[in-house]
Write a protein that holds these residues in place. Structure first.
Motif, mmCIF file in Angstrom:
data_model
loop_
_atom_site.group_PDB
_atom_site.id
_atom_site.type_symbol
_atom_site.label_atom_id
_atom_site.label_comp_id
_atom_site.label_asym_id
_atom_site.label_seq_id
_atom_site.Cartn_x
_atom_site.Cartn_y
_atom_site.Cartn_z
ATOM 1 N N VAL A 271 -0.550 -6.088 -7.393
ATOM 2 C CA VAL A 271 -1.802 -6.182 -6.641
ATOM 3 C C VAL A 271 -1.557 -5.540 -5.292
ATOM 4 N N ILE A 272 -2.377 -4.562 -4.950
ATOM 5 C CA ILE A 272 -2.161 -3.817 -3.718
ATOM 6 C C ILE A 272 -3.290 -4.078 -2.736
ATOM 7 N N THR A 273 -3.007 -3.807 -1.492
ATOM 8 C CA THR A 273 -4.041 -3.856 -0.465
ATOM 9 C C THR A 273 -3.910 -2.616 0.410
ATOM 10 N N PHE A 274 -5.044 -2.062 0.791
ATOM 11 C CA PHE A 274 -5.051 -0.921 1.705
ATOM 12 C C PHE A 274 -6.363 -0.916 2.468
ATOM 13 N N THR A 275 -6.361 -0.288 3.617
ATOM 14 C CA THR A 275 -7.551 -0.194 4.450
ATOM 15 C C THR A 275 -7.990 1.258 4.532
ATOM 16 N N THR A 276 -9.227 1.521 4.175
ATOM 17 C CA THR A 276 -9.735 2.885 4.171
ATOM 18 C C THR A 276 -9.945 3.381 5.602
ATOM 19 N N HIS A 277 -10.167 4.682 5.725
ATOM 20 C CA HIS A 277 -10.461 5.265 7.036
ATOM 21 C C HIS A 277 -11.783 4.731 7.593
ATOM 22 N N GLU A 278 -12.637 4.219 6.712
ATOM 23 C CA GLU A 278 -13.905 3.648 7.149
ATOM 24 C C GLU A 278 -13.763 2.186 7.569
ATOM 25 N N GLY A 279 -12.546 1.617 7.452
ATOM 26 C CA GLY A 279 -12.301 0.251 7.890
ATOM 27 C C GLY A 279 -12.474 -0.803 6.820
ATOM 28 N N THR A 280 -12.592 -0.405 5.560
ATOM 29 C CA THR A 280 -12.761 -1.365 4.460
ATOM 30 C C THR A 280 -11.397 -1.809 3.953
ATOM 31 N N ALA A 281 -11.151 -3.115 3.950
ATOM 32 C CA ALA A 281 -9.889 -3.675 3.452
ATOM 33 C C ALA A 281 -10.040 -3.968 1.961
ATOM 34 N N VAL A 282 -9.312 -3.225 1.137
ATOM 35 C CA VAL A 282 -9.450 -3.288 -0.315
ATOM 36 C C VAL A 282 -8.262 -4.025 -0.917
ATOM 37 N N THR A 283 -8.549 -4.922 -1.857
ATOM 38 C CA THR A 283 -7.524 -5.576 -2.656
ATOM 39 C C THR A 283 -7.790 -5.226 -4.108
ATOM 40 N N ALA A 284 -6.773 -4.719 -4.824
ATOM 41 C CA ALA A 284 -7.032 -4.222 -6.171
ATOM 42 C C ALA A 284 -5.789 -4.288 -7.040
ATOM 43 N N TYR A 285 -6.032 -4.379 -8.351
ATOM 44 C CA TYR A 285 -4.946 -4.237 -9.316
ATOM 45 C C TYR A 285 -4.525 -2.772 -9.358
ATOM 46 N N CYS A 286 -3.230 -2.541 -9.455
ATOM 47 C CA CYS A 286 -2.704 -1.176 -9.601
ATOM 48 C C CYS A 286 -1.966 -1.129 -10.931
ATOM 49 N N THR A 287 -2.648 -0.690 -11.977
ATOM 50 C CA THR A 287 -2.108 -0.778 -13.332
ATOM 51 C C THR A 287 -1.158 0.355 -13.687
ATOM 52 N N ASP A 288 -1.156 1.421 -12.909
ATOM 53 C CA ASP A 288 -0.218 2.511 -13.184
ATOM 54 C C ASP A 288 0.055 3.275 -11.889
ATOM 55 N N GLY A 289 1.073 4.107 -11.939
ATOM 56 C CA GLY A 289 1.411 4.941 -10.792
ATOM 57 C C GLY A 289 2.541 4.416 -9.948
ATOM 58 N N LEU A 290 2.926 3.146 -10.116
ATOM 59 C CA LEU A 290 4.019 2.584 -9.336
ATOM 60 C C LEU A 290 5.259 2.437 -10.222
ATOM 61 N N PRO A 291 6.376 3.016 -9.824
ATOM 62 C CA PRO A 291 7.600 2.844 -10.616
ATOM 63 C C PRO A 291 8.147 1.427 -10.499
ATOM 64 N N ASP A 292 8.700 0.933 -11.616
ATOM 65 C CA ASP A 292 9.305 -0.403 -11.664
ATOM 66 C C ASP A 292 8.380 -1.454 -11.059
#
Length: 286
Positions: free
Chosen positions: A208-229
């Motif tokens: 589960v990742i979190t990031f803040t967009t350039h527009e200031g939106t704090a997003v929490t989301a599942y990251c099902t692929d793209g991350l090693p291990d």
């Protein structure tokens, strides 16, 4: 009863079912049409517990208004309430549907209007009628009819799907590249264990990742692929590319998305060629 009798019985049963379904849809009395569909808004996003199940979705608090009474409801996605929420941020709109007069039986929906006419089962019954006709033609006339019967719709479906898929992927990639990436962090890794019929146990890990967009939106989301291990990714930081119009569309590996596009296109072309080949071979062998 001969083969024609079984075919008549098959087509009669599923044809009656389909006809009733279409009539009910035209009359606007299917369950899907009677359901109330409104847009809710996420008021609060809670951080998932590290090690919990990914089947629960991201914990959120959602508010929506019942249009018939004007009453405001504030609910959560705890328990079984429709589609799992895998990307959330405060003020994000989310679809809510429920039986008329029963807002407490709410279900969340990513696309609020999918299946709104209640034609899923009637369409499936119509498909079964077509399958019966193709099987009858293959058995009673000649087996190459099966190649034509199934190859024709297959080819048409793939030919219809390919251009739309290509446009959708192009829009996604253009959106992902339209802003500089931002920093993201894994705040939890969700773990699920399952056992198959043979007793073999498998474990899946969903960061589960979190990031803040350039527009200031704090997003929490599942990251099902793209991350090693992914099992050992808790606390790791990385770059995130996202689409400004919908931050739920993101990637941690833009190059992998481009490679996936090429692979999907190749599979689509191969599927189209298989359908065309089936029709041609069936026509030649008749």
């Amino acid at each position: 009863m001969g083969l024609q009798g079984y075919l008549a019985l098959w087509c009669g049963a599923f044809g009656s079912f389909a006809l009733i379904g279409y009539v009910r849809s035209l009359a606007g009395v299917t369950r899907a049409q009677r359901a109330v569909r409104v847009m809710g808004r996420i008021d609060r996003v809670r951080e998932p517990r590290h090690g919990s199940s990914q089947h629960d979705g991201i914990p959120v608090v959602v508010s929506f208004q019942d249009p018939s009474s004007g009453e405001e409801f504030t609910v959560t996605n705890d328990g079984e309430h429709g589609e799992r929420i895998t990307a959330a941020w405060t003020s994000r709109e989310i679809g809510v549907r429920y039986p008329r007069g029963r807002p407490h039986a709410y279900q969340f929906a990513g696309d609020l209007w999918v299946g709104r006419r209640g034609l899923g089962w009637p369409n499936f019954a119509l498909f079964l009628i077509y399958v019966g006709l193709v099987v009858f033609a293959a058995v009673d006339w000649a087996w190459p009819w099966a190649l034509i019967g199934f190859g024709g719709p297959w080819t048409g479906s793939v030919a219809w799907y390919l251009p739309q898929s290509e446009r959708a992927v192009s829009r996604r990639l253009d959106g992902l590249a339209s802003r500089p990436p931002v920093q993201g962090r894994v705040i939890a890794v969700l773990t699920d264990t399952s056992t198959d019929e043979d007793g073999h146990t498998s474990t899946s890990h969903t960061p589960v990742i979190t990031f803040t967009t350039h527009e200031g939106t704090a997003v929490t989301a599942y990251c099902t692929d793209g991350l090693p291990d992914p099992a050992k990714s808790h606390g790791r930081t990385f770059t995130v590319h996202y689409t400004p119009d919908d931050p739920a569309v993101f990637t941690t590996d833009l190059a992998a998305d481009h490679r996936s596009r090429s692979l999907d296109t190749a599979f689509g072309v191969a599927a189209l060629l298989i359908g065309v080949a089936a029709v041609v071979v069936g026509a030649v062998l008749l």
